[in-house]
Design a protein around this motif. Structure first.
Motif, PDB file in Angstrom:
ATOM      1  N   ARG A 114       0.841  -1.218   0.000  1.00 24.72           N
ATOM      2  CA  ARG A 114       0.000   0.000   0.000  1.00 24.72           C
ATOM      3  C   ARG A 114       0.864   1.251   0.000  1.00 24.72           C
ATOM      4  N   GLU A 118       1.147   3.944  -3.189  1.00 21.21           N
ATOM      5  CA  GLU A 118       0.605   5.292  -3.028  1.00 21.21           C
ATOM      6  C   GLU A 118       1.635   6.366  -3.355  1.00 21.21           C
ATOM      7  N   CYS A 137      -4.378  -7.324  -2.119  1.00 19.37           N
ATOM      8  CA  CYS A 137      -3.472  -6.180  -2.278  1.00 19.37           C
ATOM      9  C   CYS A 137      -3.199  -5.831  -3.733  1.00 19.37           C
ATOM     10  N   ASP A 246      -2.865  -2.996   6.740  1.00 29.15           N
ATOM     11  CA  ASP A 246      -1.898  -2.383   5.825  1.00 29.15           C
ATOM     12  C   ASP A 246      -1.390  -1.035   6.341  1.00 29.15           C
TER      13      ASP A 246
END
Length: 288
Positions: A114, A118, A137, A246
């Motif tokens: 994650r 991002e 995921c 996460d």
């Protein structure tokens, strides 16, 4: 797709240790310690490091409590006794280590995936595991799951063609359909096609109506609605347990995951302890 950006590999170390226990020759060193799995782990991680596109990586391990007593020769005890050496193997190879205490290795891998996805620094994030829990995921072709045993790569198009849902819906899917391998019972009557159809319409279990007329897009709506109503609380619990954490406080910066070099002093000590002297010629050839 971020072709110029570095690829990042996030490795399920617990799975690799178990795989090496079963797949590598057993070996007892001169101290009477079983070290075969660690020897195998050194070889498989070195093989990964030798790949041209592996320059940023981390290895996560579950907490493996020490075996009680030295006379326990069960599989679990033999693996747990090798866990401290397995962590040292990762450190000696100069790889970022994520040892878990309160959470699972899966949660560390989910956190890394994650955080990296991002940001704008990393290219593709490759989660190396055979555990399908990590499918939740997957994001497009940016975050994928690699099974190092089969070489199969699962990205979002592959996942959607197999399950008929979006990756973040996978905990809902598991809660409805169940999984014999994971010991998840599921909701009676809710098979893969039914779950995919309803999740496609309503998104998640919480938003799915319990009225039979709301489920008429699938056969047996009255029975399915009754079963879901009866098992809804249980399904929501399973979903909550299946959803990975996460948001662990891990350093997921790209620079923190950059591989520099092996630690020759630590590696020499570890190779001596595991009696894996055959590893040195591979290292010397690789680093020429």
């Amino acid at each position: 797709m971020n072709g110029a950006l570095p690829k990042v590999h996030l490795v399920d170390g617990t799975f690799e240790l178990f795989r090496c226990f079963y797949g590598s020759p057993r070996h007892v060193n001169r101290y009477g310690e079983e070290v075969g799995a660690v020897r195998g782990l050194l070889h498989t991680l070195l093989s990964l490091l030798k790949a041209d596109d592996v320059n940023h990586l981390a290895v996560a391990f579950d907490r493996l409590p020490a075996a009680r007593g030295s006379t326990d020769t069960s599989v679990g005890a033999l693996i747990r006794r090798q866990a401290p050496l397995a962590l040292e193997a990762v450190r000696a190879l100069g790889v970022r280590l994520w040892p878990m205490v309160r959470h699972q290795a899966d949660d560390a891998l989910a956190t890394g995936a994650r955080a990296l996805s991002e940001g704008n620094d990393a290219g593709q994030i490759v989660i190396c595991t055979s555990d399908t829990d990590l499918f939740q995921c997957i994001r497009g072709e940016r975050v994928v799951v690699l099974n190092r045993i089969t070489g199969e790569v699962t990205d979002e198009p592959v996942f959607r063609s197999r399950f008929g849902i979006a990756p973040p819906q996978f905990p809902d899917y598991l809660a409805l359909v169940g999984s014999a391998a994971k010991g998840i019972p599921g909701v009676p009557g809710w098979g893969p096609k039914t779950a995919a159809t309803i999740l496609g319409r309503y998104g998640d279990i919480e938003s799915t109506p319990l009225a039979p007329e709301a489920l008429q897009v699938v056969r047996g709506s009255k029975r399915l609605a009754a079963q879901l109503a009866e098992r809804r609380a249980e399904a929501l619990l399973v979903k909550r347990l299946a959803r990975l954490h996460d948001d662990l406080p891990l350093d997921c910066r790209l620079e923190a995951l950059a591989w520099q070099d092996i630690d020759r002093r630590k590696l020499r000590t570890l190779i001596d302890r595991t009696e894996a002297q055959d590893l040195w010629p591979r290292i010397e050839r690789w680093q020429r």
